[in-house]
Design a protein around this motif. Structure first.
Motif, short mmCIF file in Angstrom:
data_model
loop_
_atom_site.label_atom_id
_atom_site.label_comp_id
_atom_site.label_asym_id
_atom_site.label_seq_id
_atom_site.Cartn_x
_atom_site.Cartn_y
_atom_site.Cartn_z
N SER A 43 11.36 -11.27 -31.49
CA SER A 43 10.20 -10.79 -30.73
C SER A 43 9.85 -11.81 -29.65
O SER A 43 10.37 -12.93 -29.63
N LEU A 45 9.51 -14.25 -26.68
CA LEU A 45 10.48 -14.93 -25.84
C LEU A 45 11.89 -14.82 -26.38
O LEU A 45 12.87 -14.72 -25.62
N SER A 48 13.24 -11.43 -25.48
CA SER A 48 13.45 -11.37 -24.03
C SER A 48 14.72 -12.11 -23.63
O SER A 48 15.53 -11.62 -22.84
N ARG A 51 17.94 -10.28 -24.75
CA ARG A 51 18.33 -9.18 -23.86
C ARG A 51 19.08 -9.68 -22.64
O ARG A 51 19.90 -8.97 -22.07
N SER A 52 18.82 -10.91 -22.25
CA SER A 52 19.49 -11.50 -21.09
C SER A 52 20.84 -12.10 -21.46
O SER A 52 21.84 -11.89 -20.75
N ASP A 61 13.39 -2.29 -29.81
CA ASP A 61 12.19 -2.98 -29.37
C ASP A 61 11.73 -3.95 -30.44
O ASP A 61 12.44 -4.23 -31.41
N ASN A 62 10.52 -4.47 -30.26
CA ASN A 62 9.96 -5.40 -31.23
C ASN A 62 10.01 -4.82 -32.64
O ASN A 62 9.78 -3.62 -32.84
#
Length: 290
Positions: A43, A45, A48, A51-52, A61-62
């Motif tokens: 969840s 950072l 995020s 995903r990169s 999702d979360n």
């Protein structure tokens, strides 16, 4: 040291300091902590960044995406992926496949299925914690060969040579194989690896036992684009993207009517020469009679 090999379970998690057996590494030599425990929810950072760096592992999702890596581990992985991406940038499929090898290795929520920790050391900073110094990775040979094939012909513009010359140790690009390629990546003495990783590539139908299931992920061919914003590898780096050379079509045969044109001309030339010869003979005979 990994008694439970099961989907949704980790083999290690978090960081347990630097590896005392590795000196002079170009990258951080922090090693993970032994942790044969359930995968954690990604969840904030962590999600995020996942995903990169490892988009294939961001499955939702979360509270629906599970991982076996902490934010610090993923940040270190991001640095490694950036460095390898610079070397392999000419071929997006190769760069993505290479990154995925480590994404699965470090962050997969099913890590324990294909990972077996074989050596640890006590981590003095945290009582009871053990730092992982060596482990085994089990991959399907098909997956490893596909990832390797996508990188085989990638070149380094700065040198004019192949990228594998710098990624396969003493074998270089010419003698490199999928096994030798991965063995070099997992060699703690290569100046990059933080610990020893022993890769086992198993053919289809071969099972190592003890609940271990070799990783058999998908890999992009070099003539495929990993995402909508990317292109396939160039022809110079991937023979499969080169357009086939079409040989020039032969001109239609020379014909006069329905007959072979060359044959008709040869017959006409022969007839003209024959008539000329006959005329010359008749002229000489006429001169002789006079």
């Amino acid at each position: 040291l990994t008694p439970t090999h099961q989907a949704g379970v980790c083999a290690f998690y978090g960081e347990c300091g630097r590896n005392p057996e590795v000196n002079g590494s170009l990258l951080s030599s922090n090693v993970p902590c032994l942790s044969n425990t359930p995968a954690r929810v990604a969840s904030g950072l962590l999600l995020s960044l996942l995903r990169s760096v490892c988009p294939e592992l961001a499955r939702g999702d979360n509270e629906t995406t599970l991982v076996c890596c902490s934010l610090r581990q993923l940040s270190a992985l991001s640095t490694s992926v950036t460095l390898s991406g610079a070397v392999l940038a000419r071929c997006p499929a190769c760069a993505r496949n290479f990154a995925n090898l480590y994404c699965h290795n470090i962050c997969s929520p099913d890590q324990s299925l294909f990972t077996n920790v074989t050596r640890v050391a006590d981590y003095a900073a945290v009582p009871g914690a053990q730092a992982v110094l060596e482990y085994q990775l089990f991959y399907r040979a098909r997956y490893a060969e596909a990832a390797f094939a996508s990188c085989r012909d990638v070149r380094l513009p700065a040198t004019g040579g192949y990228a594998l010359d710098t990624m396969c140790g003493r074998y270089g690009a010419r003698l490199c194989t999928a096994q030798r390629w991965l063995d070099f990546q997992g060699d703690k003495n290569n100046g990059l690896a933080p610990l020893q990783i022993n890769f086992h590539l198993l053919p289809g139908g071969s099972e190592p036992g003890q609940g271990i299931v070799p990783l058999d992920a998908s890999a992009w061919d070099c003539d495929q684009a990993p995402s909508a914003g990317q292109e396939p590898c160039s022809c110079q780096d991937c023979a499969r993207t080169c357009q086939p050379v079409v040989p020039p079509s032969e001109p239609p045969p020379f014909r006069i009517g329905e007959a072979d044109g060359v044959l008709v001309i040869c017959v006409l030339i022969f007839a003209v020469l024959a008539l000329a010869f006959l005329a010359a003979v008749l002229c000489r005979r006429g001169s002789a009679e006079e």
